[in-house]
Design a protein around this motif. Structure first.
Motif, PDB file in Angstrom:
ATOM      1  N   GLY A  25     -19.789   4.484 -18.085  1.00 49.16           N
ATOM      2  CA  GLY A  25     -20.815   3.702 -18.766  1.00 49.16           C
ATOM      3  C   GLY A  25     -21.455   4.370 -19.957  1.00 49.16           C
ATOM      4  O   GLY A  25     -22.463   3.888 -20.483  1.00 49.16           O
ATOM      5  N   LYS A  26     -20.852   5.472 -20.438  1.00 53.23           N
ATOM      6  CA  LYS A  26     -21.442   6.175 -21.582  1.00 53.23           C
ATOM      7  C   LYS A  26     -20.943   5.624 -22.925  1.00 53.23           C
ATOM      8  O   LYS A  26     -21.631   5.745 -23.938  1.00 53.23           O
ATOM      9  N   ILE A  27     -19.741   5.063 -22.938  1.00 53.10           N
ATOM     10  CA  ILE A  27     -19.214   4.409 -24.129  1.00 53.10           C
ATOM     11  C   ILE A  27     -18.635   3.059 -23.721  1.00 53.10           C
ATOM     12  O   ILE A  27     -18.281   2.859 -22.554  1.00 53.10           O
ATOM     13  N   ARG A  28     -18.544   2.145 -24.665  1.00 52.45           N
ATOM     14  CA  ARG A  28     -18.038   0.807 -24.361  1.00 52.45           C
ATOM     15  C   ARG A  28     -16.605   0.598 -24.839  1.00 52.45           C
ATOM     16  O   ARG A  28     -15.898  -0.265 -24.314  1.00 52.45           O
ATOM     17  N   SER A  29     -16.185   1.332 -25.856  1.00 56.72           N
ATOM     18  CA  SER A  29     -14.824   1.168 -26.375  1.00 56.72           C
ATOM     19  C   SER A  29     -14.377   2.466 -27.029  1.00 56.72           C
ATOM     20  O   SER A  29     -15.190   3.342 -27.339  1.00 56.72           O
ATOM     21  N   ILE A  30     -13.061   2.570 -27.249  1.00 56.41           N
ATOM     22  CA  ILE A  30     -12.442   3.837 -27.650  1.00 56.41           C
ATOM     23  C   ILE A  30     -11.718   3.677 -28.979  1.00 56.41           C
ATOM     24  O   ILE A  30     -10.942   2.731 -29.180  1.00 56.41           O
ATOM     25  N   GLY A  31     -11.944   4.649 -29.874  1.00 59.81           N
ATOM     26  CA  GLY A  31     -11.258   4.637 -31.153  1.00 59.81           C
ATOM     27  C   GLY A  31     -10.665   5.993 -31.500  1.00 59.81           C
ATOM     28  O   GLY A  31     -11.040   7.019 -30.926  1.00 59.81           O
ATOM     29  N   VAL A  32      -9.719   5.981 -32.418  1.00 60.70           N
ATOM     30  CA  VAL A  32      -9.203   7.217 -33.012  1.00 60.70           C
ATOM     31  C   VAL A  32      -9.208   7.040 -34.524  1.00 60.70           C
ATOM     32  O   VAL A  32      -9.069   5.936 -35.039  1.00 60.70           O
ATOM     33  N   SER A  33      -9.384   8.148 -35.219  1.00 59.79           N
ATOM     34  CA  SER A  33      -9.486   8.114 -36.680  1.00 59.79           C
ATOM     35  C   SER A  33      -8.614   9.215 -37.268  1.00 59.79           C
ATOM     36  O   SER A  33      -8.530  10.315 -36.711  1.00 59.79           O
ATOM     37  N   ASN A  34      -7.959   8.897 -38.384  1.00 64.02           N
ATOM     38  CA  ASN A  34      -7.128   9.857 -39.105  1.00 64.02           C
ATOM     39  C   ASN A  34      -5.902  10.307 -38.297  1.00 64.02           C
ATOM     40  O   ASN A  34      -5.361  11.385 -38.539  1.00 64.02           O
ATOM     41  N   PHE A  35      -5.446   9.500 -37.353  1.00 63.68           N
ATOM     42  CA  PHE A  35      -4.240   9.799 -36.583  1.00 63.68           C
ATOM     43  C   PHE A  35      -3.022   9.262 -37.321  1.00 63.68           C
ATOM     44  O   PHE A  35      -3.080   8.206 -37.952  1.00 63.68           O
ATOM     45  N   SER A  36      -1.903   9.989 -37.215  1.00 63.04           N
ATOM     46  CA  SER A  36      -0.633   9.444 -37.687  1.00 63.04           C
ATOM     47  C   SER A  36      -0.185   8.377 -36.710  1.00 63.04           C
ATOM     48  O   SER A  36      -0.699   8.270 -35.584  1.00 63.04           O
ATOM     49  N   ASP A  69      -8.780   1.044 -28.559  1.00 66.96           N
ATOM     50  CA  ASP A  69      -9.259  -0.267 -29.009  1.00 66.96           C
ATOM     51  C   ASP A  69      -9.288  -0.410 -30.528  1.00 66.96           C
ATOM     52  O   ASP A  69      -9.074  -1.499 -31.061  1.00 66.96           O
ATOM     53  N   VAL A  70      -9.598   0.692 -31.229  1.00 63.53           N
ATOM     54  CA  VAL A  70      -9.810   0.630 -32.679  1.00 63.53           C
ATOM     55  C   VAL A  70      -9.219   1.875 -33.337  1.00 63.53           C
ATOM     56  O   VAL A  70      -9.303   2.977 -32.786  1.00 63.53           O
ATOM     57  N   VAL A  71      -8.621   1.675 -34.502  1.00 59.27           N
ATOM     58  CA  VAL A  71      -8.146   2.776 -35.336  1.00 59.27           C
ATOM     59  C   VAL A  71      -8.887   2.714 -36.665  1.00 59.27           C
ATOM     60  O   VAL A  71      -9.029   1.641 -37.258  1.00 59.27           O
ATOM     61  N   GLN A  72      -9.371   3.857 -37.108  1.00 62.34           N
ATOM     62  CA  GLN A  72      -9.981   3.926 -38.440  1.00 62.34           C
ATOM     63  C   GLN A  72      -9.131   4.838 -39.317  1.00 62.34           C
ATOM     64  O   GLN A  72      -8.680   5.897 -38.873  1.00 62.34           O
ATOM     65  N   GLY A  73      -8.902   4.397 -40.554  1.00 51.98           N
ATOM     66  CA  GLY A  73      -8.072   5.196 -41.445  1.00 51.98           C
ATOM     67  C   GLY A  73      -8.298   4.841 -42.908  1.00 51.98           C
ATOM     68  O   GLY A  73      -8.943   3.846 -43.238  1.00 51.98           O
ATOM     69  N   ASN A  74      -7.747   5.670 -43.759  1.00 50.67           N
ATOM     70  CA  ASN A  74      -7.861   5.464 -45.199  1.00 50.67           C
ATOM     71  C   ASN A  74      -7.020   4.254 -45.614  1.00 50.67           C
ATOM     72  O   ASN A  74      -5.835   4.174 -45.297  1.00 50.67           O
TER      73      ASN A  74
END
Length: 310
Positions: free
Chosen positions: A147-158, A172-177
């Motif tokens: 219950g500490k986070i609601r969803s999972i993301g990664v950023s700057n991954f190949s 759940d989510v990817v963040q990137g350039n």
């Protein structure tokens, strides 16, 4: 207020125009940058409910400002907070760490700085060189179960790192350039993201201002931007000319060039939201105008002819 949309498969509903909070730790009249609380409160008062921050934005200061502002405005329940961790400050400089123990500790620290009981979206900000990616994401899944986070993301991954990270389907989510000058993630990532119902959130959407239309052959370019390839030599002048050709679309819709660029991204699946930064309250309000822009097929055709996927 724009209609809320679901962020991927998270069950979290957001305004498609978010706020990148990497600038809110600054106050600099030369760069027309206000200090953060006013920017945040203006955004929230005008319907924005998706704030993207990170530990490394001021070594926790951006998170502190977000937490303090939401506490004072009593608006935490109305706002979706995304933050990121992976950076470890040591005597040898800043290192990247994805170990489960480190991520667990960082989430706890972010919860305190943000003055909240749960973080809506937590990203691994950068991959490290040693930790198996499925182990790092697995640690976040356990924090989600707690219950500490609601969803999972990664950023700057190949894409290879993403596939490893998502082997259990937890991402759940990817963040990137991603921006009109560099659409390569469309070719490398988008099909996999669509197949796995993973949302993509682009950063640098306006390419450090180059896609706003404010630059010309006579513009003074900052030392930081001079190091970026898109601001150098013939490439710079070619980019300026292409961006200027978006003026016709902007005039037709009664907005500025940057609204057209941002609106274009929202036509691309799997992008559900964008997170442009803002140096002042006026930029926040301007960014929100993007939600009213409805691009038509001929607009999209011209944009993609000017900025093809290479």
């Amino acid at each position: 207020m724009s209609k809320r949309i679901e962020l991927g498969k998270t069950g979290i509903h957001i305004h498609p125009i978010g706020l990148g909070a990497n600038k809110i730790t600054e106050e600099d009249k030369k760069t027309n940058t206000q200090y953060g609380g006013k920017i945040l409160s203006t955004a929230i008062e005008n319907g924005l409910n998706f704030i993207d921050t990170a530990f490394i934005y001021g070594n926790g200061e951006s998170e502190e400002i977000v937490g303090k502002t939401l506490k004072e405005s009593k608006s935490r329940e109305d706002v979706v907070i995304a933050t990121k961790g992976a950076h470890k400050v040591t005597n040898d400089g800043i290192l990247v760490d994805n170990t489960p123990e480190f991520l667990k500790n960082e989430v706890d620290k972010s919860l305190k700085r943000l003055r909240t009981n749960v973080i809506d979206l937590y990203y691994i900000h950068f991959p490290d060189e040693k930790t198996p990616k499925y182990e790092a994401v697995g640690a976040l899944e356990r924090l989600k179960e707690a219950g500490k986070i609601r969803s999972i993301g990664v950023s700057n991954f190949s894409v290879e790192q993403l596939k490893e990270a998502n082997q259990d389907g937890y991402v759940d989510v990817v963040q990137g350039n991603y921006n009109l000058l560099d659409r390569s993630v469309e070719r490398e990532f988008f099909q996999y993201l669509l197949e796995n119902d993973i949302s993509f959130v682009p950063y640098y959407p306006l390419a450090s201002g180059l896609l706003t239309g404010k630059y010309s052959k006579d513009s003074v370019i900052s030392e930081k931007n001079k190091a970026r390839p898109q601001f150098q030599g013939d490439m710079y002048m070619e980019n300026v000319k292409k961006v200027k050709k978006l003026r016709g679309i902007a005039d037709k819709h009664g907005v500025e060039i940057h609204h057209i660029v941002l609106a274009y991204y929202l036509t691309k699946k799997p992008i559900d939201a964008i997170i442009p930064g803002a140096r002042n309250t006026e930029q926040v309000l301007s960014n929100l105008k993007t939600a009213s822009v409805q691009l038509v097929p001929e607009d999209l055709q011209l944009i993609e002819e000017l900025f093809p996927l290479e």
